[in-house]
Every structure is written in C-alpha cells, then in structure tokens.
Design a protein around this motif. Structure first.
Motif, PDB file in Angstrom:
ATOM      1  N   SER A 207     -13.567   0.130  -7.749  1.00 52.50           N
ATOM      2  CA  SER A 207     -12.329   0.919  -7.866  1.00 52.50           C
ATOM      3  C   SER A 207     -11.324   0.298  -8.838  1.00 52.50           C
ATOM      4  O   SER A 207     -10.507   0.999  -9.427  1.00 52.50           O
ATOM      5  CB  SER A 207     -11.680   1.083  -6.492  1.00 52.50           C
ATOM      6  OG  SER A 207     -11.412  -0.184  -5.923  1.00 52.50           O
TER       7      SER A 207
ATOM      8  N   LYS B  89      -9.664  15.807  -8.189  1.00 49.91           N
ATOM      9  CA  LYS B  89     -10.302  16.216  -6.923  1.00 49.91           C
ATOM     10  C   LYS B  89     -10.643  17.704  -6.935  1.00 49.91           C
ATOM     11  O   LYS B  89     -11.693  18.112  -6.438  1.00 49.91           O
ATOM     12  CB  LYS B  89      -9.375  15.876  -5.742  1.00 49.91           C
ATOM     13  CG  LYS B  89      -9.263  14.394  -5.476  1.00 49.91           C
ATOM     14  CD  LYS B  89      -8.566  14.064  -4.174  1.00 49.91           C
ATOM     15  CE  LYS B  89      -7.078  14.273  -4.247  1.00 49.91           C
ATOM     16  NZ  LYS B  89      -6.384  13.797  -3.031  1.00 49.91           N
TER      17      LYS B  89
ATOM     18  N   VAL C  35     -12.947  13.377  -3.269  1.00 45.16           N
ATOM     19  CA  VAL C  35     -12.168  12.829  -2.145  1.00 45.16           C
ATOM     20  C   VAL C  35     -11.045  11.916  -2.628  1.00 45.16           C
ATOM     21  O   VAL C  35      -9.975  11.860  -2.037  1.00 45.16           O
ATOM     22  CB  VAL C  35     -13.113  12.061  -1.182  1.00 45.16           C
ATOM     23  CG1 VAL C  35     -12.326  11.412  -0.057  1.00 45.16           C
ATOM     24  CG2 VAL C  35     -14.159  13.013  -0.605  1.00 45.16           C
ATOM     25  N   GLU C  36     -11.295  11.190  -3.725  1.00 46.69           N
ATOM     26  CA  GLU C  36     -10.307  10.218  -4.202  1.00 46.69           C
ATOM     27  C   GLU C  36      -9.984  10.458  -5.676  1.00 46.69           C
ATOM     28  O   GLU C  36     -10.843  10.881  -6.439  1.00 46.69           O
ATOM     29  CB  GLU C  36     -10.855   8.784  -4.056  1.00 46.69           C
ATOM     30  CG  GLU C  36     -11.120   8.383  -2.612  1.00 46.69           C
ATOM     31  CD  GLU C  36     -11.818   7.042  -2.515  1.00 46.69           C
ATOM     32  OE1 GLU C  36     -12.214   6.515  -3.567  1.00 46.69           O
ATOM     33  OE2 GLU C  36     -11.971   6.540  -1.398  1.00 46.69           O
ATOM     34  N   GLY C  37      -8.756  10.152  -6.039  1.00 45.88           N
ATOM     35  CA  GLY C  37      -8.359  10.285  -7.440  1.00 45.88           C
ATOM     36  C   GLY C  37      -7.128  11.148  -7.603  1.00 45.88           C
ATOM     37  O   GLY C  37      -6.371  11.382  -6.656  1.00 45.88           O
ATOM     38  N   THR C  38      -6.922  11.644  -8.805  1.00 41.81           N
ATOM     39  CA  THR C  38      -5.776  12.517  -9.061  1.00 41.81           C
ATOM     40  C   THR C  38      -6.022  13.878  -8.417  1.00 41.81           C
ATOM     41  O   THR C  38      -7.174  14.243  -8.128  1.00 41.81           O
ATOM     42  CB  THR C  38      -5.563  12.724 -10.572  1.00 41.81           C
ATOM     43  OG1 THR C  38      -6.697  13.434 -11.096  1.00 41.81           O
ATOM     44  CG2 THR C  38      -5.421  11.401 -11.301  1.00 41.81           C
ATOM     45  N   GLU C  39      -4.964  14.638  -8.199  1.00 41.80           N
ATOM     46  CA  GLU C  39      -5.109  15.955  -7.572  1.00 41.80           C
ATOM     47  C   GLU C  39      -5.983  16.872  -8.436  1.00 41.80           C
ATOM     48  O   GLU C  39      -6.858  17.578  -7.934  1.00 41.80           O
ATOM     49  CB  GLU C  39      -3.721  16.577  -7.360  1.00 41.80           C
ATOM     50  CG  GLU C  39      -3.711  17.758  -6.406  1.00 41.80           C
ATOM     51  CD  GLU C  39      -4.235  17.415  -5.016  1.00 41.80           C
ATOM     52  OE1 GLU C  39      -4.892  18.300  -4.420  1.00 41.80           O
ATOM     53  OE2 GLU C  39      -4.027  16.286  -4.538  1.00 41.80           O
TER      54      GLU C  39
ATOM     55  N   LYS D 150     -11.767   8.863 -13.182  1.00 39.08           N
ATOM     56  CA  LYS D 150     -12.418   9.762 -12.219  1.00 39.08           C
ATOM     57  C   LYS D 150     -12.143  11.219 -12.570  1.00 39.08           C
ATOM     58  O   LYS D 150     -13.031  12.071 -12.492  1.00 39.08           O
ATOM     59  CB  LYS D 150     -11.910   9.475 -10.794  1.00 39.08           C
ATOM     60  CG  LYS D 150     -12.404   8.170 -10.205  1.00 39.08           C
ATOM     61  CD  LYS D 150     -11.793   7.960  -8.829  1.00 39.08           C
ATOM     62  CE  LYS D 150     -12.117   6.593  -8.272  1.00 39.08           C
ATOM     63  NZ  LYS D 150     -11.423   6.342  -6.998  1.00 39.08           N
TER      64      LYS D 150
ATOM     65  N   ASP E 166      -8.223   6.198 -11.389  1.00 33.21           N
ATOM     66  CA  ASP E 166      -8.089   7.611 -11.021  1.00 33.21           C
ATOM     67  C   ASP E 166      -8.164   8.509 -12.253  1.00 33.21           C
ATOM     68  O   ASP E 166      -8.704   9.615 -12.186  1.00 33.21           O
ATOM     69  CB  ASP E 166      -6.755   7.840 -10.292  1.00 33.21           C
ATOM     70  CG  ASP E 166      -6.781   7.293  -8.873  1.00 33.21           C
ATOM     71  OD1 ASP E 166      -7.883   6.938  -8.403  1.00 33.21           O
ATOM     72  OD2 ASP E 166      -5.713   7.215  -8.244  1.00 33.21           O
TER      73      ASP E 166
ATOM     74  N   PRO F 232     -17.534  11.403  -3.880  1.00 35.66           N
ATOM     75  CA  PRO F 232     -16.356  10.521  -3.939  1.00 35.66           C
ATOM     76  C   PRO F 232     -15.287  11.001  -4.911  1.00 35.66           C
ATOM     77  O   PRO F 232     -14.097  10.778  -4.693  1.00 35.66           O
ATOM     78  CB  PRO F 232     -16.935   9.159  -4.365  1.00 35.66           C
ATOM     79  CG  PRO F 232     -18.274   9.454  -4.958  1.00 35.66           C
ATOM     80  CD  PRO F 232     -18.764  10.680  -4.261  1.00 35.66           C
TER      81      PRO F 232
ATOM     82  N   LYS G 239       0.840  -1.204   0.000  1.00 34.86           N
ATOM     83  CA  LYS G 239       0.000   0.000   0.000  1.00 34.86           C
ATOM     84  C   LYS G 239       0.873   1.252   0.000  1.00 34.86           C
ATOM     85  O   LYS G 239       0.536   2.267  -0.574  1.00 34.86           O
ATOM     86  CB  LYS G 239      -0.907   0.020   1.248  1.00 34.86           C
ATOM     87  CG  LYS G 239      -1.854  -1.165   1.370  1.00 34.86           C
ATOM     88  CD  LYS G 239      -2.997  -1.075   0.391  1.00 34.86           C
ATOM     89  CE  LYS G 239      -4.009  -2.199   0.606  1.00 34.86           C
ATOM     90  NZ  LYS G 239      -3.498  -3.526   0.328  1.00 34.86           N
TER      91      LYS G 239
END
Length: 929
Positions: A638, A687, A680-684, A646, A643, A677, A308
């Motif tokens: 996911s 987001k 909150v999650e993914g590439t900068e 997203k 990402d 979501p 991780k």
C-alpha cells in the motif's frame, strides 16, 4: 418505589418475563435501599441469575461471590457462581463450587451431572495441555537438532507457526520457556529457522497486549531492530511484521480475544512505543542497516506515527519524530546512490522517506508546528551548503529534491532559500555528471506542480535543454528528456517541446521506448523512460505507435512488477492514455458553433482518438498481457500503490472490460480477483470505476469461475454501491445484471445481497420509467424472492411490494412480464398468505391473471397458469372465486387441448388446476355434468 422487598418482587416478575435488563435495575435499586444482610444475599443471588442470562459471566460470578460472603452455604449462589466460572474458563474453581453444592444436597441429580461434566472437561483440558506441551517440546528438539532431517525440520517449523497462532498453543509455548527456545532458533543464523521463529513470535503476540509486551522486553528492541536490518528481504519483512504486531497491541489496535478472562494488569505502553520509535529513527542513519531494513523501518514509521483520523487531536507521536528524527529522515532523502559514502538503500528507500516527510507535514495541526518543521529543514540544508565543498552541497540539493516529492509546498519554499537556486544553476553547468544528475532530478520534481513552481517555469526549460544537448551520459539524458516532457505536457503552455532536439514528440517517444527496452541500463534509470512515456502518450500518434511496439510493452510490464511507486504510477498513466480512459468534457454543439463564430480556437478530436482506434489499442494491449501486469501491480504494498495509482488502474480495467468478448480473457488472467481490492479501497472515482468493471464481468460470467470460493461474496458490496442514484444509468443497469446473475446461484449469495441492503434500491428501479432498468430490476427480484427473508418482506403488512409485482405482470414489455410473473409464481407458491393478499392489492389482479394465462409467449403463459394453480391450491374459497370468473373457461379450453410436446407443460398445469377444482367439488367431470 422505596420498599426493597417490593422492588425484589418486581425484579422477579421482570425475570420471569425474560426482561433481564429491567430485573437488574430493580434488584440494584433494592440493594441501595436495603439494610437486611439476608435479603442483600438474595438480591445479589438473583442479580447473578440475570447476568447469567445476559451472558455477562464476570458480573454473575462477582454477584454470586458477594452472596456467598454473606451466607457461605447459599446453594443457589454457589451453583450460579459455578456456572459463571465454567463459562469464564475457570474450570477448577467451578468444580469446587459444584462439589460444595453436591455435599449440601448429595441426591441432587443436577449437581451430580455438573460434577461429572466438569470433571471430564478438566481431564480433557489437562490432556490437551500435556499433549501441547509434549508437541511443543518435540518440535523444538527437532528444530535445534542439527542432525534432523530437512523434511522433519520444515514440518516442525510449520507446526510451530500454526500453534503460535492459536491462543492455547501460544500460551503453552510462552509458559514453557518457548521464547527462550525461539531465540535460540534465531541465533542459529539459519534463514528457515529464523523465519519460523519470528513468525511464531508474531502469532503469539497477535491480540495479546501482556504477552506482546513481555516478548518485546525479553527479546529487546535492539535485537529486533538488528534482525530487521539484515540483508534478507524475507527475514526483514517477517521481523517488521512482528514489530508491527507488537505495536498494534501496544496501541490497542489488535483484535484481542479475552476468552472470558479479565485483564489483571493495565500496562503503560507509552514508554515502550517511544522506545520503538527512537530505535527505528536510529536505524535510518546507521550504515549497519541493510536497504531492506531501512525500508521496513520507514514503513513502520509511515504506518504508526501519523494519526489515522485527523479528528483525533493527539499528534504527539508526530511532534516527537519531528523533534528527534526529522534530520535523520532528511539525511536519507539526501543520499546520492552514486556517491561512495551512500547508506545501503533499495530503489524505494528515498521515495518512502519522502512519503513519510509528507505524512508528518500533513499531520501537523497549526502554523507554529509547520514553521518549526520548515525551520528544521532550512537549518539542516544550510548546514550542508558549502560552495567550497561541492559533494556536501550535492546532498543539500538532493534533500530539496526529496522534500519536493513529499510536502511539495514546503519543497517549493526551500527552492527559494538563499543559495539554493544559485547552486542548482552551478550544478547544471558543471562538467561532473553526478552534479548534472542531481540537478536534473530536482528540476523534474520541481516541475510536478507548475502553477506553484515559479522558478522552474522561468528557468527550468532552458537548463534542461542545455543539459540534454551537452551530456553524453544516457542516465542524465533520459532524465532531462522526462523533465522536458513534464513541462511540455503542461496544459495551455507552449514550451517548444515539439521543435526541441530537431524532433517531434513521436521521435522523443521513440527514444524513450529505446531506453525502456535497453536492459543494460539499470532499472532506476529505465523508470524515467516510463515516466516520459506517461506524458508523451497524451499524444494520439505516440500512443498508437507505443501499443504496436511489443518489446516496449513487455519491457514496461516487466518493470511494473518491481516495487517502485513512480513506475507503478507512470505505467498506469501511460495505459490510461493508451486506452483513453481519462475523463473528457463533452463539447456542447451550440458552444462550439459560438466559439467558431467568434473565431476562437476549438480543439478537435484527433482521428486516432476515435472509437475504432481506441478499440484496436485495447485489443493489442490485451494480447500483450496487460491484465497480468495490472494484476501484479495491484498486489504491491500500500505504501507503493497509492490511491491515485489504484484509480488509474481501475480506469484501465474498465476500458478493457468494454467488449463482452474480452471479459473471459480478463478473468482468466486474474482481472476479476485484482478488481476486488480496487473497488473497496482508494479514491471515490477509482472505487466506482473498479465496481463498474466488476459489474461488467459479473453480468455475463459464471460467478463460480470468475470469482471462485468466498471471493464472490466480496463482489456483492461493490455491485450494490453502483445502485446509488448518483451513479449513471449504465452503471445502475450493469450492476443489476450482475446482481441478477449472482442471485440465481445460491441462497447464501441472495442473503449477502439482502444484508448489503440492496432491496430498497432494486425495488426503486422496478418503478423506473427506463425500460431496461425496470426489466433488469424485476429480473433481479425474480431471483431474490426464492429467499425466505425476501418473501417475509412481501408478507409484511403496510407495503406495496406485491402490488408492484402484480402490476408489472400487466406491462406491455414481455421481458418485464416474464420476470414479474416468475416472481409472482414463486411468491404465491412459497407463501399462501400472498395468494389471498394478491386479490386485495389491486382491482386489476384478475384481468392481469387472465391476460397472463392467454399470453402468446408460452413462458409468460406458463407462469400465469402456475400463479392460477397456486391461488386455487391455497384456499377453497379463493378457488371458488376464480371458478366463477372467465378463468374457468380459459383453463377448460387449455386443458382440453390435445397433447403437444412444445406446450405440454402448459396443458398439464391447466389440467392440474381443473383437477384441484374437482377435488374441492367446485366443478364436475364432463361425464357427470
């Protein structure tokens, strides 16, 4: 200090001063120096009292026991151990200690009360246990009775699942032969009962390592894998979740609830984890495993094998899988669905296997490890290449295709292996359609990164053109076209795509749309049409035609609901192109003129890429139901929704939210929920885009409607993230508008905004030179000051918060004045300290207050008068100071005015100010003057 008695006294002083940490240190030091047993017992007893106060009950019980070992009748130690044991849930033992205390001092009311309470608690616990045991037994009887009514069985199954998720219920099921009974439910082969049993087992394993390990051993990993292998998506997924829960416990990642109990046994989990990994790898190549089961095995490996965090140096699980299972994964990616000997697979199986190959490769730490990975791949591919056996060779080329979808650089090296390119050329020229199909897919995947695919650059276009022209198979034709689309869209490279097949890009797009709408073609083939459109919609004419083609749009949206990683990415890419939501570089006018002067080509914006056309396309997509399709895509697993996908979806949402009139439609179709979501999650970048879209919705929507229930609190963090000074002014402004809207709804939302540390940023924007930003920040603060914690920040010494608000009341901008005056009115009403503080923060306070009270805008004027009333009401001396100024004349003038419905609220508050001054005796009524 070397004297244990002095240290004990020092510890007592610390204890009385509530400094339990230092008290523990003093008692511990005294224990080290002391040799007297009686004093040692006292020290243990006292330290136990400290641990009780610190809520460290296991340590308190341990110290009390040591004191009792020295003096069995130490009543204080006995009582403290009783208290600690009660908190640890060991009621029987706590009762025994309390009983001893009551025997020693029978008239002590405290001991008697403790005995009564513990006795009642023990009885209640027994009642619950017997009740739970009875309920569990009854549920199993209903479930295992074939003659039970369907409704009763469903209710019993649901109750069992709920009970399994509760610690007490899970333990009772476990202790009462529940696992054996659940196994009987699974063996009934009834889908509903199997699901109920598996979900109950998942609940029992969650966060409990010992129980999870016992259940794993009782059920057996072979049985679990067999259940996961069934051709039933719901059962396969449920069993996958069970195995994931067990794995989380073994890895120590579960949220373990100890309930005050100390772990008695330290379990060695490495052996079990390795056994699970081995069985999952075996599932990949077994013909008895369904496509769903194979997918779940791959998903578990994807999730649990690679590290991780790359800072963790232990990648032994990855090395184990490469050494023992890489060839098995390669066998999966090398499968050809059209061949008779193909393993059972779903549409996602091979892509998920490619993702696993990539993750394993990325998890390697050094060149020798990567070389070993490459050698295993090369040896396996070589073993498959046989010029005399074309079917066997097909698998080798398909493996290369699969690796190209995973670790691309490695795939590109495999392309350069001796014999691979020759076989690809041979396959392209083959008369067999299956050969052409495999060859085309390899060429497509190899063209993903053209800068590194030298063979494809030099040979790919020619091979694809030849296949496209000679084949009559639609499946091959569509793939060849997508490959040409990918090559043709490469920046700065002209492959003559527009002239290909005697047609323009628009004609090629029309052909893709035709394939897309043809439901008689299988989904695996139609997805290539979507990928082709993802490239072709870079052309402005193509994207304009596409959004007008209702059947094609609906067909694409329908395909987006399938669980396919490539489709999701392609759909998102096409929508980004249609909405022009990709990043574009602004052309500096001076540089454009310079380029023209030097006779260089300057790319001009296509007429259909101008704002009016983009808006029209957005409206058309909204009408076609694009929001529902996007919301459905966001719900994908996911492993499928990457990402990058997203980020693309977030870009589309932001483009859709541009017009405030459309935001209600977006919310109604689930867009608000889908964006959370993504923020909150993914590439900068993804987001930020999603957060900006949320800000646009939050700025003008009713939060209770747009984000119902607890969901609204999840939106606060993305909005606060946009206050960062690295974000652009529009993002800052719309985030402030959203937070203003939220902060006006409830104190719970205001507290959430405070907890997300938004206040410093909001205060910074109150200093901003930009009028709109300053106004938005001040309005937001106006709503936030209702919160007590925010008020305390204004009251605290050593800050200029109040000064800033007072000075903003003197601004020329009316909107800023309204907000600042509103904030000041609420602050001075809630905190009397701020009334006197207001007169100290700046010498301009009185002048500003008078200007507010005489303001032309009645809203500003009313807020100014409320501030004046708050100051007068706060303190007689402060009121006297105000009466001695021109403010008295202003109040008198306003108070004497005749009643008027439009400004009655202003007249009334002025009269209230005068009345309060009369109450103080600072002024007299006119009749007494």
């Amino acid at each position: 200090m070397e004297d244990p008695i002095q240290l004990k006294e020092e510890g007592n002083k610390y204890f009385q001063a509530n400094d339990y940490e230092k008290a523990v240190q003093s008692y511990t030091q005294a224990m080290k120096l002391n040799k007297d047993k009686a004093l040692q017992a006292v020290l243990y007893r006292n330290r136990a009292a400290c641990f009780l106060k610190k809520e460290e009950y296991a340590k308190a019980a341990s110290d009390a026991s040591r004191a009792i070992d020295i003096n069995a009748s130490d009543i204080k130690a006995l009582y403290r151990r009783s208290q600690a044991l009660e908190r640890l849930g060991k009621l029987d033992q706590a009762f025994k200690d309390a009983q001893k205390c009551a025997t020693i001092e029978p008239h002590n009311k405290n001991f008697q009360e403790t005995l009564r309470r513990l006795g009642a608690n023990i009885q209640e616990k027994l009642r619950i246990q017997f009740s739970t045991d009875s309920r569990v037994q009854k549920m199993f009887e209903i479930l295992l009775d074939e003659n039970s009514e369907k409704e009763k069985r469903e209710k019993a199954a649901n109750n069992l699942i709920v009970l399994g998720r509760e610690e007490a219920g899970a333990e009772r099921i476990f202790q009462n032969n529940g696992v054996s009974l659940l196994l009987q439910l699974i063996e009934t082969k009834n889908a509903e009962l199997i699901l109920a049993a598996v979900r109950t087992l998942s609940g029992m394993c969650t966060g409990h390592k010992a129980r999870a390990t016992a259940i794993l051993h009782y059920l057996g990993i072979d049985n679990i894998c067999m259940w996961m292998s069934v051709d039933n998506e719901e059962i396969s997924l449920a069993v996958c979740n069970l195995l994931q829960t067990i794995t989380d416990c073994l890895l120590g990642q579960g949220k373990e609830e100890r309930h005050g109990k100390e772990e008695a046994v330290v379990l060695d989990t490495k052996k079990d984890l390795r056994m699970i990994t081995t069985r999952l790898l075996d599932m990949l190549v077994s013909k008895k495993v369904s496509g769903q089961g194979r997918d779940q095995a791959l998903n578990l490996l994807n999730k649990n094998i690679p590290r991780k965090d790359l800072k963790d140096h232990d990648n032994s699980r990855t090395i184990f899988v490469i050494d023992n299972g890489l060839k098995k994964i390669l066998k999966v990616v090398g499968q050809i669905p059209e061949m008779p000997d193909c393993l059972p697979m779903t549409e996602n199986t091979q892509l998920t296997a490619s993702v696993l190959l990539n993750k394993l490769y990325d998890d390697l730490r050094c060149d020798p490890e990567r070389d070993n990975y490459r050698v295993i791949c090369e040896e396996y591919i070589k073993s498959k290449i046989d010029p005399q056996d074309m079917d066997k060779t097909l698998h080798a080329i398909q493996i290369v295709s699969g690796v190209l979808q995973g670790p691309f650089d490695l795939g590109n090296k495999l392309l350069g292996m001796k014999g691979v390119m020759e076989m690809m050329v041979a396959l392209c020229g083959s008369e067999r359609e299956i050969d052409q199909l495999v060859a085309v897919e390899v060429l497509i995947h190899a063209s993903t990164k053209l800068s590194r695919a030298t063979f494809i650059i030099s040979n790919g276009v020619t091979l694809l053109k030849e296949i496209y022209k000679k084949t009559k198979n639609e499946k091959i034709k569509i793939r060849a076209l997508v490959g040409l689309c990918k090559l043709g869209s490469a920046g700065g490279t002209d492959y003559g795509l527009r002239q290909f097949a005697e047609g323009s890009t628009e004609k090629l797009a029309k052909q893709c749309r035709k394939w897309l709408c043809n439901t008689s073609i299988d989904a695996r083939t139609r997805k290539w049409a979507v990928e082709g459109l993802a490239y072709l919609t870079l052309d402005a004419d193509v994207k304009d035609d596409f959004v007008e083609d209702e059947p094609a749009l609906q067909a694409m949206f329908q395909l987006a609901k399938t669980s396919d990683k490539t489709i999701l990415y392609s759909v998102a890419s096409a929508l980004v192109n249609c909405t022009n939501s990709y990043d574009t570089k602004e052309l500096v006018p001076e540089l454009v003129q310079l380029a023209k002067f030097s006779k260089q080509h300057v790319p001009e914006e296509h007429p259909k890429d101008k704002k009016d056309f983009v808006v029209k396309r957005v409206k058309r997509l909204l009408k076609a139901g694009v929001v529902s399709a996007l919301a459905c895509m966001v719900k994908a697993d996911s492993a499928i929704l990457t990402d990058q996908s997203k980020e693309l979806i977030a870009r589309v949402f932001l483009a859709l939210c541009e017009d405030p009139k459309d935001r209600g439609t977006i919310v109604a179709q689930g867009g608000g929920k889908a964006l959370i979501p993504l923020a909150v999650e993914g590439t900068e970048i993804g987001k930020i885009k999603a957060s900006h879209a949320l800000a646009k919705i939050a700025a003008i929507s009713n939060p209770d409607m747009a984000f119902p229930g607890e969901r609204v609190y999840e939106v606060v963090r993305p909005l606060v993230s946009l206050l960062n000074t690295e974000r652009d002014g529009l993002q800052n402004y719309e985030a402030l508008l959203g937070l203003t809207n939220f902060s006006g709804r409830s104190d719970k939302l205001r507290m959430k905004i405070v907890k997300e540390r938004a206040l410093p940023d909001i205060e910074n924007y109150m200093f901003e030179n930009h009028d709109q930003l300053r106004q938005a920040a001040t309005e937001c603060m106006c709503n936030l000051v209702v919160n007590k914690e925010v008020q305390e920040r204004f009251v605290a010494d050593g800050n200029d918060r109040l000064k800033l608000v007072v000075l903003l009341c003197g601004e020329d901008d009316e909107k800023v004045q309204v907000a600042a005056a509103g904030a000041l009115a609420m602050l001075t009403a809630a905190q009397k300290k701020l009334c006197s503080k207001m007169t100290e923060v700046t010498t301009q306070w009185l002048e500003i207050l008078q200007r507010l009270c005489l303001h032309d805008n009645m809203e500003v004027q009313h807020r100014g008068l409320v501030i004046a009333f708050n100051l007068i009401s706060a303190d007689k001396e402060l009121a006297k100071k105000l009466v001695e100024t021109e403010l008295l004349e202003i109040l008198t003038y306003l108070g004497k005015q005749e009643d008027h419905p439009k400004k009655q609220h202003i007249i009334n508050i002025a009269r209230d100010c005068l009345t309060r001054c009369m109450d103080y005796g600072l002024i007299k009524p006119i009749s007494q003057a």
